[in-house]
Scaffold this motif. Structure first.
Motif, PDB file in Angstrom:
ATOM      1  N   ALA A  83       0.821  -0.953   0.183  1.00 31.90           N
ATOM      2  CA  ALA A  83      -0.052  -0.088  -0.038  1.00 31.90           C
ATOM      3  C   ALA A  83       0.789   1.055   0.261  1.00 31.90           C
ATOM      4  O   ALA A  83       0.934   1.812  -0.452  1.00 31.90           O
ATOM      5  CB  ALA A  83      -1.237  -0.010   1.377  1.00 31.90           C
ATOM      6  N   ILE A 136      -2.984  -2.071   4.924  1.00 27.39           N
ATOM      7  CA  ILE A 136      -3.574  -1.337   3.986  1.00 27.39           C
ATOM      8  C   ILE A 136      -3.728   0.249   4.426  1.00 27.39           C
ATOM      9  O   ILE A 136      -2.720   1.237   4.091  1.00 27.39           O
ATOM     10  CB  ILE A 136      -4.570  -1.854   3.376  1.00 27.39           C
ATOM     11  N   ALA A 140      -1.452   3.394   2.754  1.00 33.23           N
ATOM     12  CA  ALA A 140      -1.672   4.334   2.449  1.00 33.23           C
ATOM     13  C   ALA A 140      -1.305   5.858   3.477  1.00 33.23           C
ATOM     14  O   ALA A 140      -0.660   6.144   2.383  1.00 33.23           O
ATOM     15  CB  ALA A 140      -3.486   3.964   2.281  1.00 33.23           C
TER      16      ALA A 140
END
Length: 245
Positions: A83, A136, A140
């Motif tokens: 990510a 994730i 991010a």
């Protein structure tokens, strides 16, 4: 770098090292937050990479649970790495003024949660599917701001895990996160001779800070240190977040 910038960078790693030694976490957000007062965010992130990797390699191997903890958290490490690289490559915002402002927001959120001592509880059964989701989300956030503190650190502190395993697991996971961040910064051309040398040189003040933090932890209350650093981090985050106004 100017003499003033060198002094700020050295001070940033001493202060961040003290936090690391006293309370076990906080090196990247504190170091980067202070450095951005004198150097651009992309340089601050590049300088932060080497000393952070160095301290976390030692943190990861110091203990008996390396393979056991890697098996427990490999899905978090893998998804966070992917990510981070994908978001950083897609947005290309690492080191930008906008990323600096969002880093300020993240520091405010992180320090507020920590000051409130909010600790949700995640069972081992829930952890199996939460690990990749948290990976994730954390990757991010790091792909935008350059720092993986939210929701990564509050999540790790919510798990059914003893203190020694938590410290070692954080070391293992930060190796992947900082490694992915280093790769993303390299792709963006953030590394140059000056900040690479600065990163290597920063190992010295970081080590001094960690030593001072460990000594202070033995002499005074770790909770007092934690609150002082978090309040300072909150003020720094609010200052940086003004860029979104």
């Amino acid at each position: 770098m100017t003499e003033f910038q060198i002094l700020v960078v050295a001070a940033a790693f001493i202060v961040a090292g003290i936090a690391k030694g006293a309370i076990g976490i906080g090196l990247p957000p504190i170091a980067v937050g202070i450095m951005t007062l004198a150097v651009p965010l992309d340089d601050a992130l590049a300088i932060m990479a080497i000393p952070t990797l160095t301290t976390n390699v030692w943190q990861a191997i110091y203990g008996r649970g390396l393979l056991r903890l890697f098996r427990r958290f490999w899905t978090l490490a893998l998804t966070a790495t992917i990510a981070l690289v994908v978001v950083a490559a897609t947005l290309g915002k690492l080191g930008s003024a906008q990323a600096s402002a969002w880093l300020g927001v993240m520091l405010v959120v992180y320090s507020t949660i920590a000051l409130l001592a909010w600790r949700p509880r995640v069972s081992r059964q829930t952890e199996r599917w939460m690990n990749p989701l948290m990976g994730i989300a954390s990757g991010a956030v790091a792909g935008i701001t350059g720092i993986a503190a939210v929701p990564f650190l509050p999540y790790m502190q919510s798990l059914d895990i003893n203190k020694d395993d938590l410290v070692q697991a954080l070391g293992i996971l930060f190796i992947f996160l900082i490694g992915a961040l280093t790769f993303a910064l390299f792709r963006q051309g953030a590394f140059d001779t000056a900040n690479t040398i600065g990163g290597l040189a920063a190992i010295v003040p970081t080590s001094i800070g960690v030593w001072l933090g460990q000594k202070s932890r033995d002499a005074l209350s770790p909770e007092m240190f934690r609150r002082v650093f978090l309040i300072g981090l909150l003020g720094l985050g609010l200052h940086m977040a003004r860029g979104l106004l």
